[in-house]
Design an enzyme around this catalytic site. Structure first.
Site, PDB file in Angstrom:
ATOM      1  N   ILE A 220     -11.793  -4.038   7.138  1.00  0.00           N
ATOM      2  CA  ILE A 220     -11.626  -4.224   5.685  1.00  0.00           C
ATOM      3  C   ILE A 220     -12.833  -4.980   5.117  1.00  0.00           C
ATOM      4  O   ILE A 220     -13.273  -5.974   5.688  1.00  0.00           O
ATOM      5  CB  ILE A 220     -10.310  -4.979   5.409  1.00  0.00           C
ATOM      6  CG1 ILE A 220      -9.121  -4.098   5.826  1.00  0.00           C
ATOM      7  CG2 ILE A 220     -10.192  -5.403   3.948  1.00  0.00           C
ATOM      8  CD1 ILE A 220      -7.795  -4.809   5.878  1.00  0.00           C
TER       9      ILE A 220
ATOM     10  N   SER B  89     -11.579  -0.016   0.585  1.00  0.00           N
ATOM     11  CA  SER B  89     -10.810  -0.075  -0.668  1.00  0.00           C
ATOM     12  C   SER B  89     -10.547   1.333  -1.199  1.00  0.00           C
ATOM     13  O   SER B  89      -9.442   1.628  -1.679  1.00  0.00           O
ATOM     14  CB  SER B  89     -11.520  -0.933  -1.729  1.00  0.00           C
ATOM     15  OG  SER B  89     -12.752  -0.368  -2.090  1.00  0.00           O
TER      16      SER B  89
ATOM     17  N   ASP C 213     -17.622   6.293  -3.028  1.00  0.00           N
ATOM     18  CA  ASP C 213     -16.607   5.973  -2.020  1.00  0.00           C
ATOM     19  C   ASP C 213     -15.361   6.825  -2.209  1.00  0.00           C
ATOM     20  O   ASP C 213     -14.748   7.272  -1.245  1.00  0.00           O
ATOM     21  CB  ASP C 213     -16.207   4.497  -2.108  1.00  0.00           C
ATOM     22  CG  ASP C 213     -17.244   3.589  -1.484  1.00  0.00           C
ATOM     23  OD1 ASP C 213     -18.389   4.028  -1.331  1.00  0.00           O
ATOM     24  OD2 ASP C 213     -16.894   2.442  -1.159  1.00  0.00           O
TER      25      ASP C 213
HETATM   26  O1  PMV Z   1     -19.545  -1.645  -0.109  1.00  0.00           O
HETATM   27  P1  PMV Z   1     -19.042  -0.268  -0.236  1.00  0.00           P
HETATM   28  O2  PMV Z   1     -18.899   0.437   1.041  1.00  0.00           O
HETATM   29  O3  PMV Z   1     -17.801  -0.180  -1.024  1.00  0.00           O
HETATM   30  O4  PMV Z   1     -20.160   0.611  -0.977  1.00  0.00           O
HETATM   31  C1  PMV Z   1     -20.681   0.273  -2.215  1.00  0.00           C
HETATM   32  C2  PMV Z   1     -21.744   1.255  -2.601  1.00  0.00           C
HETATM   33  C3  PMV Z   1     -22.553   0.839  -3.826  1.00  0.00           C
HETATM   34  O5  PMV Z   1     -23.556   1.840  -4.020  1.00  0.00           O
HETATM   35  C4  PMV Z   1     -23.256  -0.493  -3.569  1.00  0.00           C
HETATM   36  C5  PMV Z   1     -21.693   0.717  -5.072  1.00  0.00           C
HETATM   37  C6  PMV Z   1     -21.184   2.033  -5.596  1.00  0.00           C
HETATM   38  O6  PMV Z   1     -20.196   2.004  -6.348  1.00  0.00           O
HETATM   39  O7  PMV Z   1     -21.762   3.086  -5.322  1.00  0.00           O
END
Ligand code: PMV
Length: 311
Positions: free
Chosen positions: A100, A107, A150
């Site tokens: 997590i 998430s 994501d």
């Molecule tokens: O930290 P993670 O796995 O939820 O990835 C975030 C990716 C970003 O490019 C930093 C933010 C986004 O919304 O794309």
């Protein structure tokens, strides 16, 4: 829906192979969904509640009720219930099968699993637009300004070139030859919203420089898509190393992340970089023929590591 039946939904974790952060500024990025992620069950109970369990250790990570003014999980759960117009006392139990808050899309995997289970619960499982809306609302709670990458991975399967130009998302599936990568929990988890906010401040203070960096990262993602399609792993690894250097320049790396990249390359990885927002979290390394050697090298240094197949 009048039932005590338990209804289930699932969502996938992901690795951002290239282009995190720059993707928030409309550049392309490459994401691979993982075979692991989250599963959620909904059943009728006495009140609305959500419980999140670490599927690996069985430990309860959080247990709470929906609240529009509450903490992140309470607000995210509240908004998902609203989207599906759930008024019944639904109890959600979610199992997380990825670490997590470590950059593996936990998430979004959780939101996809909970949304799909709630959609089953109210009988709207074929309304994919509604499921996407629910996941997007939840992601906005956890990410701040989210690119949507994501959630695309959490709801889909495979490797994608993803771009969100503001006026719409372009998602292209890449037929990538299966390859094994090594993943290491290099540093303690960090807040994605915090990292995205910090990078946004850097963009305000240095608009010219950060725009140039975003462009180079976007170009790397485009070239990487070609190299991935050709199975040119040497080129993919080198592009990963370039991308890591640029993430460092945006302030997203940490000492343990750099150390984990170094150990992986020394152990024979073709490339290594952080994945996700950085500031902590996971590193992955490309080593098509010896991913387990990299995993062993990380474990010898005291890190938790595993290998996983892409796609
Ligand atoms: O930290 P993670 O796995 O939820 O990835 C975030 C990716 C970003 O490019 C930093 C933010 C986004 O919304 O794309």
């Amino acid at each position: 829906m009048e039932t005590t039946q338990r209804l289930v939904g699932s969502g996938r974790g992901k690795l951002i192979l290239f282009g995190e952060h720059a993707v928030v500024y409309e550049q392309p990025a490459i994401v691979a969904s993982l075979s692991r992620g989250a599963n959620a069950w909904v059943s009728l109970d006495t009140k609305q509640s959500i419980k999140i369990v670490d599927g690996m250790s069985g430990e309860v990570f959080a247990e709470t009720t929906p609240d529009a003014e509450g903490d992140g999980l309470q607000r995210a759960f509240h908004s998902m219930l609203q989207v599906f117009e759930v008024n019944a006392p639904a109890r959600v139990v979610a199992n997380m099968n990825i670490p997590i808050g470590a950059g593996l899309g936990s998430s979004a995997a959780l939101a996809a699993a909970v949304s799909r289970a709630l959609a089953e619960f109210v009988g709207t499982q074929s309304d994919t637009a509604r499921i996407e809306r629910a996941v997007a609302l939840s992601e906005n709670v956890f990410h701040g300004k989210a690119s949507g990458i994501d959630q695309a991975a959490a709801l889909g399967g495979g490797v994608f070139l993803y771009q969100n130009r503001g006026d719409g998302k372009a998602i292209r599936q890449l037929e990538v030859m299966p390859v094994r990568v090594a993943v290491c929990q290099a540093d303690k988890p960090a807040s994605t919203a915090g990292e995205v906010g910090r990078v946004a401040e850097l963009h305000e203070r240095h608009p010219k420089r950060t725009k140039q960096i975003d462009h180079v990262i976007g170009d790397i993602s485009r070239d990487a898509a070609k190299s991935l399609l050709e199975g040119d792993w040497d080129a993919v690894g080198e592009l990963m190393n370039f991308n890591q250097g640029l993430l460092y320049s945006l302030g997203c790396s940490t000492g343990p992340i750099e150390a984990a990249c170094f150990v992986a390359r020394e152990a024979g990885a073709l490339g290594a970089k952080l994945t996700g927002a950085g500031g902590g979290g996971c590193v992955f390394a490309l080593a098509p023929d010896n991913a387990d050697t990299i995993v062993e090298a990380w474990r010898a240094e005291g890190w938790t590591a595993f290998s996983v197949d892409i796609p």
